[in-house]
Design a protein around this motif. Structure first.
Motif, PDB file in Angstrom:
ATOM      1  N   UNK A 277       0.826  -1.204   0.000  1.00 20.09           N
ATOM      2  CA  UNK A 277       0.000   0.000   0.000  1.00 20.09           C
ATOM      3  C   UNK A 277       0.861   1.255   0.000  1.00 20.09           C
ATOM      4  N   UNK A 278       1.835   1.288  -0.896  1.00 19.30           N
ATOM      5  CA  UNK A 278       2.676   2.476  -0.998  1.00 19.30           C
ATOM      6  C   UNK A 278       1.859   3.708  -1.355  1.00 19.30           C
ATOM      7  N   UNK A 279       0.676   3.497  -1.916  1.00 20.53           N
ATOM      8  CA  UNK A 279      -0.189   4.627  -2.266  1.00 20.53           C
ATOM      9  C   UNK A 279      -0.637   5.418  -1.051  1.00 20.53           C
ATOM     10  N   UNK A 280      -0.569   4.786   0.156  1.00 30.60           N
ATOM     11  CA  UNK A 280      -1.016   5.466   1.377  1.00 30.60           C
ATOM     12  C   UNK A 280       0.077   6.343   2.009  1.00 30.60           C
ATOM     13  N   UNK A 281       1.302   6.260   1.474  1.00 24.43           N
ATOM     14  CA  UNK A 281       2.392   7.026   2.071  1.00 24.43           C
ATOM     15  C   UNK A 281       2.114   8.525   1.996  1.00 24.43           C
ATOM     16  N   UNK A 282       1.518   8.965   0.918  1.00 24.81           N
ATOM     17  CA  UNK A 282       1.206  10.388   0.765  1.00 24.81           C
ATOM     18  C   UNK A 282      -0.217  10.723   1.196  1.00 24.81           C
ATOM     19  N   UNK A 283      -0.920   9.731   1.713  1.00 20.58           N
ATOM     20  CA  UNK A 283      -2.268   9.986   2.239  1.00 20.58           C
ATOM     21  C   UNK A 283      -2.147  10.920   3.448  1.00 20.58           C
ATOM     22  N   UNK A 284      -2.917  11.968   3.475  1.00 22.66           N
ATOM     23  CA  UNK A 284      -2.788  12.962   4.537  1.00 22.66           C
ATOM     24  C   UNK A 284      -3.034  12.372   5.927  1.00 22.66           C
ATOM     25  N   UNK A 285      -3.709  11.225   6.008  1.00 19.70           N
ATOM     26  CA  UNK A 285      -3.967  10.595   7.312  1.00 19.70           C
ATOM     27  C   UNK A 285      -2.717   9.938   7.882  1.00 19.70           C
ATOM     28  N   UNK A 286      -1.776   9.552   7.002  1.00 28.21           N
ATOM     29  CA  UNK A 286      -0.658   8.722   7.461  1.00 28.21           C
ATOM     30  C   UNK A 286       0.715   9.291   7.084  1.00 28.21           C
ATOM     31  N   UNK A 287       0.749  10.478   6.494  1.00 31.64           N
ATOM     32  CA  UNK A 287       1.999  10.993   5.955  1.00 31.64           C
ATOM     33  C   UNK A 287       3.022  11.337   7.038  1.00 31.64           C
ATOM     34  N   UNK A 288       2.584  11.938   8.123  1.00 36.14           N
ATOM     35  CA  UNK A 288       3.498  12.342   9.196  1.00 36.14           C
ATOM     36  C   UNK A 288       3.109  11.662  10.504  1.00 36.14           C
ATOM     37  N   UNK A 289       4.016  11.774  11.450  1.00 37.13           N
ATOM     38  CA  UNK A 289       3.774  11.110  12.737  1.00 37.13           C
ATOM     39  C   UNK A 289       2.533  11.664  13.426  1.00 37.13           C
ATOM     40  N   UNK A 290       2.402  12.975  13.498  1.00 35.64           N
ATOM     41  CA  UNK A 290       1.234  13.550  14.161  1.00 35.64           C
ATOM     42  C   UNK A 290      -0.054  13.112  13.495  1.00 35.64           C
ATOM     43  N   UNK A 291      -0.050  13.030  12.159  1.00 37.26           N
ATOM     44  CA  UNK A 291      -1.249  12.589  11.447  1.00 37.26           C
ATOM     45  C   UNK A 291      -1.545  11.124  11.740  1.00 37.26           C
ATOM     46  N   UNK A 292      -0.509  10.316  11.797  1.00 39.67           N
ATOM     47  CA  UNK A 292      -0.717   8.900  12.104  1.00 39.67           C
ATOM     48  C   UNK A 292      -1.276   8.718  13.515  1.00 39.67           C
ATOM     49  N   UNK A 293      -0.789   9.515  14.471  1.00 40.03           N
ATOM     50  CA  UNK A 293      -1.304   9.419  15.836  1.00 40.03           C
ATOM     51  C   UNK A 293      -2.785   9.785  15.873  1.00 40.03           C
ATOM     52  N   UNK A 294      -3.170  10.832  15.138  1.00 39.20           N
ATOM     53  CA  UNK A 294      -4.576  11.242  15.118  1.00 39.20           C
ATOM     54  C   UNK A 294      -5.462  10.187  14.469  1.00 39.20           C
ATOM     55  N   UNK A 295      -4.882   9.405  13.563  1.00 37.78           N
ATOM     56  CA  UNK A 295      -5.660   8.383  12.847  1.00 37.78           C
ATOM     57  C   UNK A 295      -5.164   6.978  13.184  1.00 37.78           C
ATOM     58  N   UNK A 296      -4.698   6.806  14.412  1.00 38.35           N
ATOM     59  CA  UNK A 296      -4.067   5.544  14.804  1.00 38.35           C
ATOM     60  C   UNK A 296      -5.020   4.358  14.686  1.00 38.35           C
ATOM     61  N   UNK A 297      -6.253   4.523  15.111  1.00 41.24           N
ATOM     62  CA  UNK A 297      -7.186   3.389  15.064  1.00 41.24           C
ATOM     63  C   UNK A 297      -7.386   2.898  13.636  1.00 41.24           C
ATOM     64  N   UNK A 298      -7.517   3.843  12.707  1.00 41.24           N
ATOM     65  CA  UNK A 298      -7.714   3.461  11.313  1.00 41.24           C
ATOM     66  C   UNK A 298      -6.481   2.775  10.753  1.00 41.24           C
ATOM     67  N   UNK A 299      -5.300   3.334  11.052  1.00 39.94           N
ATOM     68  CA  UNK A 299      -4.052   2.741  10.569  1.00 39.94           C
ATOM     69  C   UNK A 299      -3.836   1.361  11.154  1.00 39.94           C
ATOM     70  N   UNK A 300      -4.038   1.232  12.444  1.00 39.26           N
ATOM     71  CA  UNK A 300      -3.851  -0.071  13.086  1.00 39.26           C
ATOM     72  C   UNK A 300      -4.862  -1.085  12.570  1.00 39.26           C
TER      73      UNK A 300
END
Length: 412
Positions: A277-300
């Motif tokens: 899923x390299x396409x998700x690297x630039x997804x605004x939900x997962x691009x940076x650490x702060x964004x990943x923390x805010x969307x942790x449930x979805x990412x996990x």
């Protein structure tokens, strides 16, 4: 071993159970001569009566023969000399004085006040040997504390707050599987003891080293800013996943569990590439650490679904190929048989002094490697009072008649 860091140092070991004996075990593994003083009236160290026992035929829940020895003592007694001595007996007090006059260290883990009542506390010992390092390991500090009673590991875990750092947010307290309260304080005690020995070399004066189980464990809890997490709305208890470090946690696979630690951008992006899923690297939900923390449930959730139906080996290959820190979750039996920790002698086989290796037991080594000296264990645990003659006759110079009299009066 004469090329060990503490070779030539003598430790008088007044400890029992786990916290104290683990400290003196480490000192013995570093080369000190550890003389373990055990009460002949009570059968010695309490851990001598901890099931299971090693018998001629292997492990047993009951002691069948006098030579059977508890696994606890087989592990904690290595490289120590055992002498029997009744410290409540006036003659025993005199023998103790002879032991400490030429010693470097005393280690004790009695309840607060006991050493003073016995006349073997630091002020008393210091008059005999001003250079002595006197180390006390207790539940709440050498002077005790409000409501301080007997300190058991679970009590210390409960009071330290560590039980509320693991588990799901809506679960009750979770006891750490290792007796971490019992095992952490000895590490600080050894650090304090060796530090005091170094200072005594410079000043000629020993000192009292005071380590509490509660303080040691609570100090580690304070290393992680749980109160700060709470203040900014981050959960303190997160179960198997850690949202503030996403992606981070323990994930079920088709045939086991995977530990994943990918809090940085590079690691997190590696996880997404491993998933295809390299396409998700630039997804605004997962691009940076702060964004990943805010969307942790979805990412996990995405990662959990990827792991759920795949074999552990396949997942590890994909993640490590991307440079992502990941590992299988092992059980203790497998972990202590890892060839790496065995080769480095961080875990070592333990044998019965008479029966040999009849139970395939693994035990702690000294997990420190030196470039110019050795650390480790080359002698099995002793029987109760096994070294009375060696210590009292050869070291203290007592005559055979004096030793016989002490034995006849149940002093030793």
């Amino acid at each position: 071993m004469t090329d060990q860091p503490l070779a030539g140092r003598t430790v008088i070991d007044l400890t029992t159970a786990l916290a104290g004996p683990y400290a003196t075990l480490l000192l013995a593994g570093l080369g000190a001569t550890v003389i373990k003083v055990e009460n002949p009236a009570t059968g010695g160290d309490a851990s001598r009566n901890n099931a299971p026992y090693v018998s001629r035929s292997g492990l047993s829940l009951v002691r069948r023969e006098p030579g059977d020895m508890s696994v606890s003592m087989l592990v904690r007694g290595r490289n120590k000399l055992s002498v029997t001595l009744d410290l409540k007996n006036p003659r025993g007090h005199a023998v103790f004085a002879d032991l400490v006059r030429d010693a470097d260290v005393v280690v004790e883990n009695y309840s607060p006040g006991v050493t003073r009542r016995l006349g073997i506390d630091y002020p008393a010992v210091r008059t005999l040997n001003p250079k002595i390092v006197y180390t006390s390991i207790s539940g709440f500090g050498a002077q005790g504390g409000p409501g301080s009673g007997k300190a058991m590991d679970s009590i210390i875990q409960a009071l330290s707050g560590v039980m509320m750092t693991a588990g799901e947010p809506d679960e009750g307290p979770v006891r750490f599987g290792l007796p971490v309260g019992d095992m952490l304080a000895p590490l600080f005690a050894v650090i304090g003891t060796v530090s005091a020995l170094l200072q005594a070399e410079q000043t000629g004066e020993g000192q009292h080293v005071d380590v509490s189980m509660l303080g040691a464990l609570t100090s580690l809890v304070a290393c992680e800013p749980f109160d700060a997490f709470d203040a900014v709305g981050l959960p303190q208890r997160t179960g198997s996943m850690v949202p503030r470090l996403a992606p981070f946690g323990i994930l079920p696979t088709a045939d086991g569990h995977l530990a994943l630690c990918a809090p940085t951008d590079a690691f997190a992006h590696g996880v997404l590439r491993a998933m295809g899923r390299a396409d998700l690297i630039e997804d605004k939900r997962f691009r940076t650490r702060d964004e990943r923390v805010r969307n942790a449930d979805e990412l996990h959730g995405l990662i959990r679904e990827w792991c759920r139906t795949r074999p552990l080996a396949e997942l590890l290959d994909a993640l490590t190929a991307e440079g992502v820190p990941a590992a299988e979750v092992r059980d203790p039996h497998s972990a202590v048989r890892d060839p790496l920790v065995r080769a480095r002698e961080e875990v070592v086989p333990v044998v019965h002094p008479r029966y040999g290796d009849v139970a395939d037991l693994a035990a702690t080594g000294v997990p420190i490697r030196f470039s110019a000296s050795r650390a480790g264990f080359d002698r099995p645990a002793p029987a109760l009072g096994e070294h009375n003659d060696q210590v009292y006759r050869e070291r203290l110079g007592y005559s055979e008649r004096e030793i016989a009299d002490l034995a006849a009066e149940s002093v030793i």
